[in-house]
Write an enzyme that holds these catalytic residues in place. Structure first.
Site, PDB file in Angstrom:
ATOM      1  N   HIS A  82       0.917  -1.124   0.044  1.00  0.00           N
ATOM      2  CA  HIS A  82      -0.112   0.135  -0.070  1.00  0.00           C
ATOM      3  C   HIS A  82       0.730   1.272  -0.105  1.00  0.00           C
ATOM      4  O   HIS A  82       2.238   1.282   0.239  1.00  0.00           O
ATOM      5  CB  HIS A  82      -1.079  -0.026   1.238  1.00  0.00           C
TER       6      HIS A  82
ATOM      7  N   HIS B 250       5.427   6.658  -1.314  1.00  0.00           N
ATOM      8  CA  HIS B 250       6.313   5.494  -1.269  1.00  0.00           C
ATOM      9  C   HIS B 250       5.553   4.404  -0.921  1.00  0.00           C
ATOM     10  O   HIS B 250       4.536   4.210  -0.002  1.00  0.00           O
ATOM     11  CB  HIS B 250       7.439   5.906  -0.392  1.00  0.00           C
TER      12      HIS B 250
END
Ligand code: ATP
Ligand code: MG
Length: 194
Positions: free
Chosen positions: A42, A126
């Site tokens: 995720h 990120h």
């Protein structure tokens, strides 16, 4: 419960990342990294930490509102980097302004619901793919291998609230590591994102 707001890439993009991570895992030194697993991949938007159960109803309402105000936007996985000496991640490119806006709105939603959000650094999108077990390991070869990675672009259409179950010693695989508590469609209109 431990919560964070996130964007989850579609399976095609996760497949692509899976391919790159498979290469990373064959590099010398790969054994010194604890690799994250694909089902949990995720992009964290806002980390809320421990949230009192009683704040949840208000948080859900405010997260829905954040999603409602934000327009869908394009993103792709792109390159990589590291935070400190430990966290190795795949980066993102595309409409990073809207990604940041969604992160800020998630943060504000949590704050307004009464979650004590810590001060944090400027948001950087990120996807953590691994964490070095020791600080001595050089992450350079892994970042170099990620540098040429260009995932296919996708349209982010959903904001998710995810529960993180920290691993309990001696109770392997008792619950899923991450559980989606809520997910809301992005419904803002282009150019009306403010
Ligand atoms: P583990 O802590 O077992 O290594 P994890 O970091 O994935 O696993 P959590 O610590 O619950 O699990 O974190 C959930 C998500 O929030 C992860 O993407 C993590 O990188 C991110 N995160 C955790 N702590 C912070 C923080 N203080 N600031 C920003 N993001 C965080
Ligand atoms: Mg953590």
């Amino acid at each position: 419960m431990r919560l964070f707001a996130a964007v989850v890439p579609p399976s095609e993009q996760l497949d692509q990342l899976d391919g790159v991570v498979a290469r990373l895992r064959r590099l010398p030194g790969a054994g010194g990294i604890r690799w994250t697993s694909r089902p949990g991949w995720h992009l964290t938007l806002a980390f809320m930490g421990e949230v009192e159960e009683e704040l949840l109803p208000e948080l859900l309402v405010r997260m829905e509102r954040a999603a409602h105000r934000t327009a869908p936007f394009p993103l792709r996985l792109h390159g990589g980097g590291h935070f400190g000496r430990r966290a190795l991640w795949a980066g993102v490119a595309g409409d990073l302004d809207t990604l940041r806006l969604l992160a800020e709105r998630s943060d504000a939603a949590a704050r307004r619901a009464g979650v004590a959000m810590d001060e944090h650094r400027r948001y950087q999108g990120h996807l953590t793919v691994g964490r070095a077990r020791e600080e001595g390991l050089s992450l350079r070869p892994f970042v170099d291998e990620l540098a040429s990675f260009e995932g296919r672009r996708w349209q982010v259409t959903e904001l998710a609230l995810v529960r993180s179950n920290l691993p309990v010693r001696g109770v392997p695989g008792e619950r899923p590591r991450y559980e989606t508590v809520g997910a809301w469609p992005l419904e803002g209109r282009e150019g009306l994102s403010g």
